[in-house]
Design a protein around this motif. Structure first.
Motif, mmCIF file in Angstrom:
data_model
loop_
_atom_site.group_PDB
_atom_site.id
_atom_site.type_symbol
_atom_site.label_atom_id
_atom_site.label_comp_id
_atom_site.label_asym_id
_atom_site.label_seq_id
_atom_site.Cartn_x
_atom_site.Cartn_y
_atom_site.Cartn_z
ATOM 1 N N GLN A 51 0.831 -1.209 0.000
ATOM 2 C CA GLN A 51 0.000 0.000 0.000
ATOM 3 C C GLN A 51 0.864 1.258 0.000
ATOM 4 O O GLN A 51 0.599 2.209 -0.744
ATOM 5 C CB GLN A 51 -0.921 -0.012 1.231
ATOM 6 C CG GLN A 51 -1.959 -1.126 1.212
ATOM 7 C CD GLN A 51 -2.610 -1.329 2.567
ATOM 8 O OE1 GLN A 51 -2.178 -0.761 3.573
ATOM 9 N NE2 GLN A 51 -3.647 -2.141 2.602
ATOM 10 N N LEU A 52 1.907 1.254 0.828
ATOM 11 C CA LEU A 52 2.812 2.403 0.906
ATOM 12 C C LEU A 52 3.525 2.619 -0.426
ATOM 13 O O LEU A 52 3.665 3.763 -0.896
ATOM 14 C CB LEU A 52 3.842 2.184 2.013
ATOM 15 C CG LEU A 52 4.874 3.299 2.217
ATOM 16 C CD1 LEU A 52 4.191 4.594 2.633
ATOM 17 C CD2 LEU A 52 5.909 2.886 3.261
ATOM 18 N N ASN A 53 3.938 1.529 -1.049
ATOM 19 C CA ASN A 53 4.632 1.603 -2.338
ATOM 20 C C ASN A 53 3.737 2.259 -3.400
ATOM 21 O O ASN A 53 4.196 3.071 -4.210
ATOM 22 C CB ASN A 53 5.026 0.195 -2.785
ATOM 23 C CG ASN A 53 6.120 0.213 -3.838
ATOM 24 O OD1 ASN A 53 7.161 0.816 -3.645
ATOM 25 N ND2 ASN A 53 5.886 -0.457 -4.939
ATOM 26 N N GLU A 54 2.451 1.916 -3.375
ATOM 27 C CA GLU A 54 1.512 2.474 -4.354
ATOM 28 C C GLU A 54 1.311 3.972 -4.125
ATOM 29 O O GLU A 54 1.239 4.759 -5.071
ATOM 30 C CB GLU A 54 0.166 1.745 -4.262
ATOM 31 C CG GLU A 54 -0.671 1.814 -5.510
ATOM 32 C CD GLU A 54 -0.036 1.137 -6.709
ATOM 33 O OE1 GLU A 54 -0.362 1.532 -7.845
ATOM 34 O OE2 GLU A 54 0.802 0.217 -6.527
ATOM 35 N N LYS A 55 1.244 4.366 -2.857
ATOM 36 C CA LYS A 55 1.104 5.796 -2.548
ATOM 37 C C LYS A 55 2.341 6.568 -2.991
ATOM 38 O O LYS A 55 2.233 7.642 -3.602
ATOM 39 C CB LYS A 55 0.880 5.993 -1.049
ATOM 40 C CG LYS A 55 0.623 7.459 -0.676
ATOM 41 C CD LYS A 55 0.845 7.734 0.782
ATOM 42 C CE LYS A 55 2.312 7.774 1.128
ATOM 43 N NZ LYS A 55 2.586 8.278 2.486
ATOM 44 N N ILE A 195 -4.191 2.871 -1.947
ATOM 45 C CA ILE A 195 -3.906 4.147 -1.283
ATOM 46 C C ILE A 195 -4.995 4.460 -0.265
ATOM 47 O O ILE A 195 -4.723 4.906 0.848
ATOM 48 C CB ILE A 195 -3.787 5.286 -2.320
ATOM 49 C CG1 ILE A 195 -2.665 4.975 -3.321
ATOM 50 C CG2 ILE A 195 -3.529 6.620 -1.624
ATOM 51 C CD1 ILE A 195 -2.588 5.949 -4.479
ATOM 52 N N VAL A 196 -6.236 4.191 -0.651
ATOM 53 C CA VAL A 196 -7.367 4.416 0.259
ATOM 54 C C VAL A 196 -7.238 3.522 1.489
ATOM 55 O O VAL A 196 -7.458 3.970 2.627
ATOM 56 C CB VAL A 196 -8.706 4.137 -0.452
ATOM 57 C CG1 VAL A 196 -9.877 4.251 0.515
ATOM 58 C CG2 VAL A 196 -8.901 5.103 -1.612
ATOM 59 N N GLU A 197 -6.873 2.257 1.272
ATOM 60 C CA GLU A 197 -6.699 1.325 2.384
ATOM 61 C C GLU A 197 -5.588 1.785 3.321
ATOM 62 O O GLU A 197 -5.695 1.645 4.548
ATOM 63 C CB GLU A 197 -6.388 -0.073 1.850
ATOM 64 C CG GLU A 197 -7.563 -0.725 1.128
ATOM 65 C CD GLU A 197 -7.168 -1.995 0.385
ATOM 66 O OE1 GLU A 197 -5.990 -2.411 0.507
ATOM 67 O OE2 GLU A 197 -8.029 -2.569 -0.311
#
Length: 201
Positions: A51-55, A195-197
């Protein structure tokens, strides 16, 4: 005005994608940067890490730092509908992004510089704020005295990407922002739900 000024090829190699456009370094070294990048066995990434990587990837693509990205997310969360899609729509409505999408600049970083240096107008008025959010019907133009700049003439004379939510007029070097784009019209490879998660934790 804060912006990322570090090495871009390293960032592209980190994500394994040409997020800043064609990159010869990425083509030659399609593995993570660092001394042991090619040989290192990648550990299994945790759910949080994914998730962090996507943000981080979304921030780099659109050229935002943490605080500005976070504020944009908060604004997207307050809007009705799907938060992830709202986030991408708000990012696409930024003036620097629209200048890039219209083909006035080759990259978002170049578009940001054109806006900051007062080469771009919105509805006839000079706007030098890259994060300026456009509304339906706004007309983005190259300032009259800037139309002869080589960096601009080279870009506008080339092939233009066509987006259903933008309308380009080559004769006047201006484009009209017709509406916020649908998710299907945004070509960026971003999994916005991750990102939402991340922000929902």
């Amino acid at each position: 005005m804060a912006k990322y000024i570090g090495p871009k090829s390293k960032i592209a190699r980190k994500f394994g994608e040409a997020i800043y456009g064609a990159d010869k370094a990425l083509e030659k070294k399609n593995f993570p940067p660092g001394q042991h990048g090619a040989a290192r066995k990648r550990k299994k990434v945790s759910e949080y890490g994914v998730q962090l990587n996507e943000k981080q990837k979304a921030k780099m693509i659109y050229g935002l730092l943490e605080k500005q990205f976070s504020l944009t997310y908060q604004k997207a969360a307050r809007l009705g509908g799907i938060t992830g899609e709202n986030l991408l729509k708000l990012l696409e409505c930024r003036l620097d992004n629209v200048v890039y999408r219209l083909g006035i600049a080759p990259t978002r970083a170049a578009a940001r510089q054109l806006v900051s240096h007062r080469h771009i107008t919105v509805n006839g008025q000079v706007v030098n704020i890259p994060s300026y959010s456009l509304r339906e019907g706004d007309v983005v133009s190259v300032r009259e005295k800037s139309k002869s700049l080589e960096v601009i003439t080279e870009c506008v004379s080339g092939a233009h990407s066509r987006y259903a939510w933008l309308e380009w007029n080559s004769a006047t070097m201006s484009g009209k922002f017709l509406s916020k784009p649908d998710r299907a019209d945004i070509p960026e490879n971003i999994k916005e739900q991750l990102i939402v998660e991340l922000y929902s934790k």
